[in-house]
Design a protein around this motif. Structure first.
Motif, mmCIF file in Angstrom:
data_model
loop_
_atom_site.group_PDB
_atom_site.id
_atom_site.type_symbol
_atom_site.label_atom_id
_atom_site.label_comp_id
_atom_site.label_asym_id
_atom_site.label_seq_id
_atom_site.Cartn_x
_atom_site.Cartn_y
_atom_site.Cartn_z
ATOM 1 N N PHE A 185 0.807 -1.221 0.000
ATOM 2 C CA PHE A 185 0.000 0.000 0.000
ATOM 3 C C PHE A 185 0.844 1.277 0.000
ATOM 4 O O PHE A 185 0.293 2.376 0.083
ATOM 5 C CB PHE A 185 -0.927 0.004 1.217
ATOM 6 C CG PHE A 185 -1.947 -1.104 1.179
ATOM 7 C CD1 PHE A 185 -3.167 -0.914 0.565
ATOM 8 C CD2 PHE A 185 -1.666 -2.341 1.735
ATOM 9 C CE1 PHE A 185 -4.107 -1.936 0.513
ATOM 10 C CE2 PHE A 185 -2.594 -3.368 1.687
ATOM 11 C CZ PHE A 185 -3.821 -3.162 1.072
ATOM 12 N N ALA A 189 -3.429 2.535 -2.696
ATOM 13 C CA ALA A 189 -4.203 1.393 -3.181
ATOM 14 C C ALA A 189 -4.609 1.556 -4.642
ATOM 15 O O ALA A 189 -4.828 0.565 -5.343
ATOM 16 C CB ALA A 189 -5.434 1.190 -2.301
ATOM 17 N N LYS A 193 -3.969 -1.370 -7.301
ATOM 18 C CA LYS A 193 -5.013 -1.982 -8.128
ATOM 19 C C LYS A 193 -4.563 -2.128 -9.582
ATOM 20 O O LYS A 193 -4.844 -3.139 -10.229
ATOM 21 C CB LYS A 193 -6.302 -1.171 -8.062
ATOM 22 C CG LYS A 193 -7.413 -1.753 -8.938
ATOM 23 C CD LYS A 193 -8.730 -1.058 -8.753
ATOM 24 C CE LYS A 193 -9.765 -1.583 -9.757
ATOM 25 N NZ LYS A 193 -9.966 -3.054 -9.663
ATOM 26 N N SER A 212 -11.135 0.112 1.621
ATOM 27 C CA SER A 212 -10.365 0.990 0.745
ATOM 28 C C SER A 212 -11.275 1.625 -0.294
ATOM 29 O O SER A 212 -12.252 1.025 -0.757
ATOM 30 C CB SER A 212 -9.261 0.199 0.042
ATOM 31 O OG SER A 212 -8.655 0.979 -0.977
ATOM 32 N N ILE A 215 -9.417 -0.430 -3.805
ATOM 33 C CA ILE A 215 -9.460 -1.872 -4.036
ATOM 34 C C ILE A 215 -10.569 -2.456 -3.173
ATOM 35 O O ILE A 215 -10.789 -2.020 -2.039
ATOM 36 C CB ILE A 215 -8.117 -2.574 -3.757
ATOM 37 C CG1 ILE A 215 -7.696 -2.413 -2.293
ATOM 38 C CG2 ILE A 215 -7.032 -2.060 -4.681
ATOM 39 C CD1 ILE A 215 -6.504 -3.284 -1.928
ATOM 40 N N ASP A 252 -6.732 7.763 0.502
ATOM 41 C CA ASP A 252 -7.551 6.578 0.799
ATOM 42 C C ASP A 252 -7.930 6.601 2.281
ATOM 43 O O ASP A 252 -7.534 5.734 3.059
ATOM 44 C CB ASP A 252 -6.766 5.308 0.469
ATOM 45 C CG ASP A 252 -7.653 4.078 0.304
ATOM 46 O OD1 ASP A 252 -8.881 4.204 0.462
ATOM 47 O OD2 ASP A 252 -7.113 2.994 0.026
ATOM 48 N N LEU A 255 -9.362 3.349 4.231
ATOM 49 C CA LEU A 255 -8.627 2.087 4.306
ATOM 50 C C LEU A 255 -8.350 1.735 5.757
ATOM 51 O O LEU A 255 -7.879 2.565 6.534
ATOM 52 C CB LEU A 255 -7.304 2.196 3.535
ATOM 53 C CG LEU A 255 -6.343 1.009 3.659
ATOM 54 C CD1 LEU A 255 -6.923 -0.229 2.988
ATOM 55 C CD2 LEU A 255 -4.978 1.345 3.061
#
Length: 665
Positions: A185, A189, A193, A212, A215, A252, A255
């Motif tokens: 990470f 993310a 991905k 997240s 993802i 993110d 997450l």
């Protein structure tokens, strides 16, 4: 030890007991989406270069409570070729962990070490020699990213993406499954991905990563999987450390990583119900709570690690189960099974890091005989390091890698194109080092935890000067953590690759606004993190002293009064740009942080939790997370490299100094 209140401990104990009591129901021919307490068993294509004949992903939410029902596709609940009870299969699990993109280590003098290609040769040889009742699988224990120049192929944005080198190489190597590690990470993310979509031909697992923005569980990764080979069902559960994964990032914010123990306990009986043997891929670290192993030179915060997972799973297991670990970079069972690594009936193993070992577990499993009739052995196979300077008869020649020790076809077809994509950047000379006396690797390693370090001074002072071009304008000060300084530099031309090796971690620049009083408090917290003189002799300075000790730019000067213990240590005689801090307590300043620290430093605790890394006394840390932040989006390493290019020659006059900005009283 892990810190739980009594109420929290009782609640978790009750939850684990409930999970252990579950007897999952298997419902065939069900196509509905899984609800609470359910997993859908969905068939997918395995890695065509691997060994799995049939592969099923177990999709659903293991965080809501124990799994009571499996919704299995038609034919998925039972093996296509059912084995009679008592039939034996020998399952060989070949594994690595924490590769950190060291598939091929490039060295202009020793020659290139073909780490993954050596493993490929050994795994393929094992497959070729396998008897009819023998199964060979190849597994990754996570942290397939961050640590070598191959990281640059991943980029920081979709436009910069060239390849996910770790996943592309693992796919071609025949890796069957992997677990998400914390360093997956590091670049966000969203970038992960892209790598998963384009370069991972195998499933990645994690039962406890969730929420997240980029993802999605059951789409990009799943909690668990079941592989079928030669009629044997092998279940897999993936777990990710809740301590060191980069949560809280602006890109993110949702997450999160839940308890690996509770996640595993909720899943285990369901996975066991559709498997003959279970493998836990744990990227959580060897030990529990505060533990010293692997790369840790002092006690390191592990949190819920492999010991806790084994304690939870062992009592509820009725079939053979093993745990393949990662994260702590620990070499386990190098001389065969170590009794200390049998915890609650589970065998724990780990293959150190950076492709130094290929791990192997061999299990003889009798179908339908539970845990009564199974046997296992374990080994670590050293991966040889190249050194073309050695001649036959030289000490170490026979232990070094030579042509024929690795799969040359894999290296040429898979690794060579990625190396070629890096060639221009790798060899680019960014500056000239006039004198390495203060910035060599031995000097950097000796200084970074115990006091002022010249390469840290160079970095911080250079970044302050560079900040004139930052969004929001120049900063007053800069900092960098000691554990982020992996090595020094040598006299002569300095290439991009060599500077990458100095600071291999993925960080962006965040700028905080602090008062003089807050800087004073940060410095006192820092004083309690230094490796004290009485600790130095008993500490391997080449390892990680994970205390979050920081180095600062020249505008911050202070002394550390060590006192009788870490709790007594203080920062004294503090000046900010030449003025005593006592005159500036209410004045605001800006300071550039690397994002690892701005996120609270996780196990290195700039987050209000007690300082770790072997510091006694449960001393609360300074919490930087609530400071006002300007997230610049600038890549820390890239900004320094750009500045070094402009400097041209790295010398005393351009920043290589030990100027007494930090002194020990």
């Amino acid at each position: 030890m892990s810190r739980l209140t009594r109420r929290g401990f009782l609640a978790r104990s009750s939850a684990l007991a409930a999970a252990a009591a579950v007897s999952p129901v298997i419902v065939s021919r069900a196509r509905a989406n899984p609800g609470p307490g359910q997993l859908a068993m969905v068939s997918v294509a395995p890695n065509p270069r691997g060994s799995i004949e049939k592969l099923y992903l177990l999709k659903g939410d293991p965080l809501a409570g124990p799994i009571t029902t499996i919704l299995a596709e038609d034919g998925a609940a039972e093996p296509a070729r059912a084995l009679p009870d008592g039939t034996r299969r020998v399952l060989r699990l070949m594994h690595y962990n924490d590769m950190h993109n060291h598939m091929t280590d490039l060295h202009p003098k020793r020659g290139d070490t073909h780490r993954l290609a050596q493993m490929v040769q050994q795994v393929n040889a094992a497959k070729a020699a396998a008897a009819d009742d023998e199964i060979v699988l190849f597994l990754s224990g996570g942290d397939d990213h961050t640590g070598s120049v191959f990281d640059e192929l991943l980029g920081w944005s979709p436009e910069e993406f060239v390849a996910d080198a770790g996943y592309r190489a693992a796919s071609a190597a025949g890796v069957d499954l992997a677990v998400l590690g914390n360093h997956e990470f590091d670049r966000g993310a969203a970038q992960l991905k892209i790598g998963l979509d384009r370069d991972a031909a195998f499933p990645v697992l994690s039962a406890n990563v969730h929420s997240s923005a980029h993802i999605a569980r059951d789409v990009d990764y799943t909690p668990a999987a079941v592989a079928e080979v030669k009629g044997l069902r092998i279940g897999f559960i993936g777990l990710t450390t809740a301590i060191d994964t980069r949560t809280g990032m602006e890109s993110d914010p949702t997450l999160a990583v839940a308890s690996p123990v509770e996640s595993a306990a909720n899943l285990y009986k369901a996975v066991e119900a559709v498997s003959d043997v279970v493998v836990i891929l744990s990227h959580c670290g060897y030990g529990r709570g505060m533990h010293k192993s692997g790369k840790a030179a002092a006690a390191r915060l592990i949190g819920e690690g492999d010991f806790d997972i084994a304690d939870a799973i062992g009592p509820m297991s009725e079939k053979p189960v093993v745990l393949i670990g990662g994260h702590s970079h620990t070499a386990l069972n190098a001389e065969g099974i170590d009794a200390d690594n049998m915890v609650a009936g589970l065998l724990l193993t780990q293959a150190k890091a950076n492709g130094q070992f290929l791990g192997e577990i061999a299990m003889s499993v009798a179908k339908g005989q539970g845990r009564d009739q199974w046997f296992s052995s374990v080994a670590l196979h050293p991966v040889k390091r190249r050194d073309d300077r050695l001649k036959p008869g030289d000490d170490g020649y026979d232990r070094a890698e030579h042509d024929g020790d690795y799969d040359a076809g894999f290296e040429a077809q898979v690794m060579a194109p990625m190396i070629a994509a890096l060639d221009g950047k790798l060899s680019e000379v960014i500056a000239e080092v006039a004198d390495d006396t203060l910035v060599s690797t031995p000097r950097t390693v000796a200084d970074r935890y115990v006091g002022e370090v010249a390469i840290g001074n160079l970095m911080n002072d250079t970044l302050v000067k560079r900040s004139a071009s930052f969004p929001g304008g120049p900063v007053d000060f800069s900092l960098f953590n000691a554990t982020g300084l992996a090595r020094g530099i040598d006299k002569g031309p300095l290439t991009f690759r060599e500077w990458f090796d100095v600071m291999p971690y993925a960080d962006v620049i965040d700028v905080a606004t602090l008062t003089g009083a807050q800087i004073r408090d940060m410095l006192t917290s820092n004083a309690r993190r230094i490796l004290r003189p009485e600790e130095v002799a008993g500490t391997d300075l080449t390892g990680f002293v994970s205390r979050g000790f920081l180095h600062f730019s020249s505008g911050i000067r202070y002394r550390i009064a060590l006192g009788a213990s870490a709790a007594d240590a203080r920062a004294v005689d503090i000046t900010l740009n030449g003025t005593p801090v006592e005159e500036l307590l209410d004045q605001s300043f800006t300071m550039a942080f690397n994002s690892y620290i701005s996120l609270g430093a996780f196990g290195e605790t700039w987050n209000g939790k007690p300082i770790g890394g072997g510091v006694a006394g449960e001393i609360p840390s300074f919490d930087v997370r609530g400071l006002p932040w300007n997230h610049t989006g600038l890549v820390y390493r890239n900004e320094l490299i750009a500045a070094l290019r402009e400097i041209g020659t790295i010398s005393e006059t351009t920043g290589v100094v030990l100027d007494g900005r930090l002194a020990l009283a």
